[in-house]
Design a protein around this motif. Structure first.
Motif, PDB file in Angstrom:
ATOM      1  N   VAL A 195      44.841  40.797  57.703  1.00 46.89           N
ATOM      2  CA  VAL A 195      46.060  41.170  58.423  1.00 46.89           C
ATOM      3  C   VAL A 195      46.009  42.621  58.852  1.00 46.89           C
ATOM      4  CG1 VAL A 195      48.538  41.608  58.107  1.00 46.89           C
ATOM      5  CG2 VAL A 195      47.546  39.419  57.376  1.00 46.89           C
ATOM      6  N   SER A 196      45.574  43.504  57.973  1.00 45.05           N
ATOM      7  CA  SER A 196      45.545  44.934  58.279  1.00 45.05           C
ATOM      8  C   SER A 196      44.596  45.238  59.431  1.00 45.05           C
ATOM      9  CB  SER A 196      45.131  45.722  57.031  1.00 45.05           C
ATOM     10  OG  SER A 196      46.086  45.560  55.999  1.00 45.05           O
ATOM     11  N   LYS A 197      43.470  44.563  59.474  1.00 47.13           N
ATOM     12  CA  LYS A 197      42.514  44.804  60.555  1.00 47.13           C
ATOM     13  C   LYS A 197      43.055  44.318  61.892  1.00 47.13           C
ATOM     14  CE  LYS A 197      38.481  44.782  57.502  1.00 47.13           C
ATOM     15  NZ  LYS A 197      37.330  43.997  56.982  1.00 47.13           N
ATOM     16  N   VAL A 198      43.724  43.165  61.899  1.00 45.55           N
ATOM     17  CA  VAL A 198      44.345  42.699  63.143  1.00 45.55           C
ATOM     18  C   VAL A 198      45.433  43.676  63.573  1.00 45.55           C
ATOM     19  CG1 VAL A 198      45.665  40.860  64.251  1.00 45.55           C
ATOM     20  CG2 VAL A 198      43.830  40.268  62.651  1.00 45.55           C
ATOM     21  N   ALA A 199      46.264  44.118  62.631  1.00 51.30           N
ATOM     22  CA  ALA A 199      47.363  45.030  62.949  1.00 51.30           C
ATOM     23  C   ALA A 199      46.848  46.349  63.510  1.00 51.30           C
ATOM     24  CB  ALA A 199      48.203  45.277  61.701  1.00 51.30           C
ATOM     25  N   GLU A 200      45.772  46.860  62.943  1.00 50.18           N
ATOM     26  CA  GLU A 200      45.209  48.125  63.438  1.00 50.18           C
ATOM     27  C   GLU A 200      44.703  47.979  64.870  1.00 50.18           C
ATOM     28  OE1 GLU A 200      42.417  48.699  60.338  1.00 50.18           O
ATOM     29  OE2 GLU A 200      43.909  49.530  58.917  1.00 50.18           O
ATOM     30  N   ALA A 201      44.108  46.824  65.174  1.00 53.24           N
ATOM     31  CA  ALA A 201      43.643  46.598  66.545  1.00 53.24           C
ATOM     32  C   ALA A 201      44.826  46.478  67.503  1.00 53.24           C
ATOM     33  CB  ALA A 201      42.777  45.342  66.597  1.00 53.24           C
ATOM     34  N   VAL A 202      45.881  45.813  67.084  1.00 56.38           N
ATOM     35  CA  VAL A 202      47.077  45.672  67.919  1.00 56.38           C
ATOM     36  C   VAL A 202      47.719  47.035  68.166  1.00 56.38           C
ATOM     37  CG1 VAL A 202      49.453  44.792  67.924  1.00 56.38           C
ATOM     38  CG2 VAL A 202      47.553  43.267  67.341  1.00 56.38           C
ATOM     39  N   ALA A 203      47.742  47.875  67.147  1.00 54.58           N
ATOM     40  CA  ALA A 203      48.328  49.211  67.308  1.00 54.58           C
ATOM     41  C   ALA A 203      47.591  50.006  68.377  1.00 54.58           C
ATOM     42  CB  ALA A 203      48.304  49.954  65.980  1.00 54.58           C
ATOM     43  N   ARG A 253      47.585  30.332  42.514  1.00 47.78           N
ATOM     44  CA  ARG A 253      46.558  31.379  42.529  1.00 47.78           C
ATOM     45  C   ARG A 253      46.749  32.275  43.740  1.00 47.78           C
ATOM     46  NH1 ARG A 253      40.197  30.085  41.647  1.00 47.78           N
ATOM     47  NH2 ARG A 253      40.992  29.928  39.530  1.00 47.78           N
ATOM     48  N   GLN A 254      46.551  33.572  43.552  1.00 42.70           N
ATOM     49  CA  GLN A 254      46.808  34.544  44.608  1.00 42.70           C
ATOM     50  C   GLN A 254      45.517  34.949  45.346  1.00 42.70           C
ATOM     51  OE1 GLN A 254      50.298  35.894  45.250  1.00 42.70           O
ATOM     52  NE2 GLN A 254      50.253  33.816  44.392  1.00 42.70           N
ATOM     53  N   TYR A 255      45.646  34.977  46.682  1.00 44.46           N
ATOM     54  CA  TYR A 255      44.533  35.374  47.556  1.00 44.46           C
ATOM     55  C   TYR A 255      44.972  36.548  48.455  1.00 44.46           C
ATOM     56  CZ  TYR A 255      42.786  30.750  46.210  1.00 44.46           C
ATOM     57  OH  TYR A 255      42.363  29.644  45.501  1.00 44.46           O
ATOM     58  N   SER A 256      45.797  37.408  47.917  1.00 40.83           N
ATOM     59  CA  SER A 256      46.405  38.471  48.720  1.00 40.83           C
ATOM     60  C   SER A 256      45.390  39.485  49.227  1.00 40.83           C
ATOM     61  CB  SER A 256      47.478  39.194  47.896  1.00 40.83           C
ATOM     62  OG  SER A 256      48.502  38.315  47.512  1.00 40.83           O
ATOM     63  N   GLU A 257      44.332  39.726  48.465  1.00 44.59           N
ATOM     64  CA  GLU A 257      43.388  40.772  48.874  1.00 44.59           C
ATOM     65  C   GLU A 257      42.658  40.389  50.164  1.00 44.59           C
ATOM     66  OE1 GLU A 257      43.915  40.030  45.580  1.00 44.59           O
ATOM     67  OE2 GLU A 257      44.952  41.960  45.430  1.00 44.59           O
ATOM     68  N   SER A 258      42.113  39.177  50.216  1.00 47.39           N
ATOM     69  CA  SER A 258      41.374  38.779  51.420  1.00 47.39           C
ATOM     70  C   SER A 258      42.331  38.612  52.594  1.00 47.39           C
ATOM     71  CB  SER A 258      40.595  37.482  51.178  1.00 47.39           C
ATOM     72  OG  SER A 258      41.460  36.411  50.822  1.00 47.39           O
ATOM     73  N   TYR A 259      43.518  38.071  52.329  1.00 41.81           N
ATOM     74  CA  TYR A 259      44.459  37.832  53.430  1.00 41.81           C
ATOM     75  C   TYR A 259      44.977  39.138  54.016  1.00 41.81           C
ATOM     76  CZ  TYR A 259      48.729  36.463  55.859  1.00 41.81           C
ATOM     77  OH  TYR A 259      49.716  36.301  56.801  1.00 41.81           O
ATOM     78  N   PHE A 260      45.455  40.047  53.193  1.00 39.89           N
ATOM     79  CA  PHE A 260      46.056  41.261  53.742  1.00 39.89           C
ATOM     80  C   PHE A 260      45.013  42.258  54.250  1.00 39.89           C
ATOM     81  CE2 PHE A 260      49.714  39.623  51.358  1.00 39.89           C
ATOM     82  CZ  PHE A 260      50.650  39.651  52.384  1.00 39.89           C
ATOM     83  N   ASP A 261      43.765  42.105  53.814  1.00 35.83           N
ATOM     84  CA  ASP A 261      42.695  42.875  54.452  1.00 35.83           C
ATOM     85  C   ASP A 261      42.518  42.414  55.900  1.00 35.83           C
ATOM     86  OD1 ASP A 261      40.244  44.736  54.148  1.00 35.83           O
ATOM     87  OD2 ASP A 261      39.349  42.863  54.874  1.00 35.83           O
ATOM     88  N   VAL A 306      50.092  34.007  48.583  1.00 34.00           N
ATOM     89  CA  VAL A 306      49.922  35.409  48.986  1.00 34.00           C
ATOM     90  C   VAL A 306      51.256  36.152  48.837  1.00 34.00           C
ATOM     91  CG1 VAL A 306      47.948  35.042  50.529  1.00 34.00           C
ATOM     92  CG2 VAL A 306      50.275  34.805  51.440  1.00 34.00           C
ATOM     93  N   GLU A 307      52.032  35.783  47.824  1.00 40.43           N
ATOM     94  CA  GLU A 307      53.333  36.430  47.647  1.00 40.43           C
ATOM     95  C   GLU A 307      53.198  37.814  47.027  1.00 40.43           C
ATOM     96  OE1 GLU A 307      56.155  34.401  45.128  1.00 40.43           O
ATOM     97  OE2 GLU A 307      55.427  35.436  43.358  1.00 40.43           O
ATOM     98  N   GLN A 308      52.101  38.068  46.328  1.00 41.92           N
ATOM     99  CA  GLN A 308      51.916  39.360  45.677  1.00 41.92           C
ATOM    100  C   GLN A 308      51.306  40.380  46.631  1.00 41.92           C
ATOM    101  OE1 GLN A 308      52.744  40.101  42.327  1.00 41.92           O
ATOM    102  NE2 GLN A 308      53.770  38.109  42.451  1.00 41.92           N
ATOM    103  N   PRO A 309      51.669  41.655  46.507  1.00 43.31           N
ATOM    104  CA  PRO A 309      51.015  42.689  47.323  1.00 43.31           C
ATOM    105  C   PRO A 309      49.533  42.788  46.968  1.00 43.31           C
ATOM    106  CG  PRO A 309      53.029  43.534  46.302  1.00 43.31           C
ATOM    107  CD  PRO A 309      52.735  42.215  45.658  1.00 43.31           C
ATOM    108  N   PRO A 310      48.708  43.201  47.923  1.00 39.41           N
ATOM    109  CA  PRO A 310      47.276  43.359  47.632  1.00 39.41           C
ATOM    110  C   PRO A 310      47.041  44.535  46.682  1.00 39.41           C
ATOM    111  CG  PRO A 310      47.777  44.213  49.810  1.00 39.41           C
ATOM    112  CD  PRO A 310      49.029  43.555  49.319  1.00 39.41           C
ATOM    113  N   ARG A 311      46.101  44.370  45.776  1.00 40.30           N
ATOM    114  CA  ARG A 311      45.829  45.433  44.802  1.00 40.30           C
ATOM    115  C   ARG A 311      44.979  46.548  45.385  1.00 40.30           C
ATOM    116  NH1 ARG A 311      43.749  40.972  40.574  1.00 40.30           N
ATOM    117  NH2 ARG A 311      42.700  40.426  42.508  1.00 40.30           N
ATOM    118  N   GLY A 312      44.193  46.240  46.437  1.00 42.45           N
ATOM    119  CA  GLY A 312      43.242  47.224  46.940  1.00 42.45           C
ATOM    120  C   GLY A 312      43.800  48.173  47.985  1.00 42.45           C
ATOM    121  N   ARG A 313      45.087  48.069  48.308  1.00 41.37           N
ATOM    122  CA  ARG A 313      45.695  48.931  49.334  1.00 41.37           C
ATOM    123  C   ARG A 313      46.987  49.532  48.788  1.00 41.37           C
ATOM    124  NH1 ARG A 313      44.479  48.515  54.764  1.00 41.37           N
ATOM    125  NH2 ARG A 313      42.708  47.140  55.229  1.00 41.37           N
TER     126      ARG A 313
END
Length: 640
Positions: free
Chosen positions: A327-335, A317-325, A351-358
């Motif tokens: 990840v993106s918030k941490v990455a934005e803060a690091v940037a 089962r894929q949980y890519s949406e919650s995970y990459f959301d 989480v092998e699939q890309p997130p659908r919401g981004r």
């Protein structure tokens, strides 16, 4: 910043191919006569025509490179090259200066020198007065000398063993000028063991992580950021909600469930962990946010709101949406806090699939897509994997792959051609770097791993030519038989059947289900024929070493066959099991096999003993606590 200029740079004696280095050191460009120099002679008619210059404070990797060069020249010609810490002004011989432009990749970036050459690339320049071997960092210097060994002296290290090292004899040696840039930004392998493993990696230009590797920061890490020991008691809300309960257990990435990705404190702690890492490690540019190595993800209302509808795939089962959301918030803060730094993630398992919401991830996210590319013998499986890689290339500016050449199979899992096809597809579709769980079984994977090392450096290298060279150099008069042997092992793995991700990783039953004992016998015949044909003692020694490994594989095949005996199956299986255990002990006497998949405990024990116990129970025999009891062999055909 540490910038090392060789004696040639200080004197302005350089070939035109590194004019940029001259300018960086504040010197004039070389003359037209110097630009014409394309090689130098370092050994002439069995006598030294050159010596090595290595500064006293050289990096360990530079020292190892100098040792390798002197060793290779001596092995090839019988000539010893002298080594000094500075140029000898009155010496008529040519000087070979071994140095690095910068001490680290970070310093090299700041120097703005050679923007077209990566941190582990190099420039080899020659002139009538000598040569400069200059890596961009010590990693590049090591690769430069390895290239000289491979291309100018024709040294080959086909196996991580002295038996697998080939150095042709000659009375004359020349070294050419060239610029070196690998096809992939890094080429990191895990699972090489034994006293010669480091030399194998170095001479085949694999990445040495003693120099911090740009863009590499991976490893299952969330259990370290949100640990049960630190937060389990007082903050159960940091941990996943599954089946109505918080899952608070475990001590490492293997047994600690994933954190709750929508919890704001988890997000804050993750940002702080990344920032602390970069403050503490100024030479590192990537922090790992890789998931823990298990499928236990949070299904609280907030996480589920992002992940539903769930995508249930064969890998899980894929949980890519919650995970990459998250990840993106941490990455934005690091940037914001650390411009130029990255976070590294695995696109792995759940989480092998890309997130659908981004549409895209932040540019400072580096994705390592994990793929078991040896399953690509099945076209449908291969096509799905390649479509997934292309999809990720659209989501992530920085895409790498994480591949698995070795997964502890006890019967042949090998295909140099599948590896080559994957590397070329990856390079053509924007993949920048490769991490490989190599874990070789040298009895049948030697050609595959050697092809992989060559194509990870030069993705356009000719695979058939490499395989011809491999077998000719290693096996001489028995080259044809050994080529056929390895082809039979490849045929064993690639014959038509469904591809399954990580098939057989901790479970021997899939290997039993797909086993073809006739192909193992065929491979054995070619191996025996090669040994019988070989006359050169070195060739016979190499084949005997390979046979020792194949004895183990053959014993496992015999155990598979014993379970199917029409009568006396239990007795035959216990006898076959004794042969497996004996062959395994002999295998582990070879250090190159002493890695996690094959050592006496852990994965091997779970895989082999689990299958054996289950097979004995099917035959209505209760296993003993110490393994199967020894019995007298009851006949039956064997792989031997």
């Amino acid at each position: 910043m540490h910038v090392s200029c060789s004696p040639f740079v200080r004197r302005g004696v350089l070939s035109g191919v590194i004019a940029a280095s001259v300018v960086s050191c504040g010197l004039a460009a070389p003359s037209a006569e110097q630009k014409t120099a394309v090689s130098i002679e370092i050994v002439r008619d069995g006598k030294a025509a050159a010596y090595i210059v290595l500064r006293p404070d050289a990096h360990a990797m530079e020292k190892e490179a100098a040792v390798d060069l002197r060793w290779a020249v001596r092995e090839a010609t019988g000539v010893g090259l002298d080594q000094y810490d500075m140029e000898k002004s009155n010496d008529e011989r040519l000087a070979i200066s071994i140095s690095s432009l910068a001490a680290t990749a970070t310093e090299f970036e700041k120097s703005a020198s050679h923007p077209d050459v990566p941190y582990d690339g190099a420039v080899i320049s020659v002139s009538p007065r000598g040569m400069m071997v200059q890596g961009m960092t010590p990693a590049g210097t090591a690769n430069a000398v390895a290239t000289i060994l491979m291309e100018d002296i024709n040294v080959r290290m086909y196996y991580p063993h002295s038996r697998g090292t080939i150095v042709p004899k000659t009375r004359n040696l020349r070294i050419r000028a060239r610029k070196l840039k690998p096809a992939f930004a890094y080429r990191i392998w895990s699972g090489l063991t034994g006293p010669d493993a480091a030399a194998y990696a170095r001479r085949n230009r694999l990445t040495d992580r003693r120099i911090a590797t740009p863009g590499f920061g991976f490893g299952h890490n969330l259990a370290t950021i949100i640990s049960v020991a630190k937060y389990g008691k007082d903050h159960p809300e940091y941990f996943p909600l599954r089946d109505g309960k918080r899952q608070i257990r475990g001590s490492n990435a293997g047994d600690t469930p994933q954190p709750c990705f929508t919890n704001l404190d988890v997000l804050r702690l993750s940002i702080e962990a990344a920032q602390h890492f970069f403050n503490k490690n100024p030479d590192r540019d990537t922090f790992s946010l890789c998931v823990n190595d298990n499928p236990w993800y949070c299904e609280c209302p907030n996480c589920s709101a992002l992940d539903k509808p769930y995508r249930d795939l064969p890998v899980g089962r894929q949980y890519s949406e919650s995970y990459f959301d998250y990840v993106s918030k941490v990455a934005e803060a690091v940037a914001q806090s650390h411009p130029g730094r990255h976070v590294g993630v695995y696109a792995y398992w759940n989480v092998e699939q890309p997130p659908r919401g981004r549409k895209k991830l932040p540019e400072n996210v580096i994705v390592a897509l994990t793929q078991d590319i040896l399953q690509h013998y099945e076209p449908a499986y291969r096509d799905k994997d390649r479509a997934l890689l292309k999809a990720w290339a659209g989501y992530a500016k920085n895409l790498n792959t994480y591949v698995y050449y070795g997964l502890g199979w006890l019967t042949p899992r090998t295909s140099p051609r599948l590896v080559a096809e994957d590397l070329r597809f990856a390079a053509a579709n924007g993949v920048k770097a490769i991490y490989c769980e190599a874990y070789p079984f040298w009895a049948w994977s030697g050609p595959m791993h050697y092809v992989a090392s060559r194509l990870q450096w030069d993705v356009n290298a000719d695979v058939d030519r490499i395989l011809d060279e491999f077998h000719r150099d290693c096996f001489g008069e028995a080259a044809a038989e050994m080529r056929t042997y390895h082809d039979a092992c490849e045929k064993y793995w690639t014959r038509a059947r469904p591809g399954r991700w990580f098939e057989g990783l901790d479970n021997l039953a899939p290997e039993e289900a797909m086993a073809d004992l006739s192909l193992l016998r065929e491979a054995r015949r070619y191996l025996e024929a090669a040994f019988g044909k070989a006359r050169d003692p070195r060739v016979r020694e190499r084949i005997a070493w390979i046979k020792k490994g194949f004895d183990f594989t053959a014993a496992v095949g015999n155990a598979f066959e014993a379970t199917k005996a029409a009568s006396g199956a239990a007795e035959r299986l216990t006898a076959a099991a004794d042969r497996v255990n004996t062959a395994h002990e002999q295998l582990l006497a070879e250090p190159a096999y002493g890695q996690v998949y094959y050592n006496a405990d852990g994965r091997f024990k779970r895989k082999w003993q689990g299958w054996l116990d289950a097979s004995l129970r099917k035959l209505r025999v209760e296993p003993t606590s110490t393994g199967p009891a020894a019995t007298t062999a009851a006949g039956g055909q064997t792989v031997e």
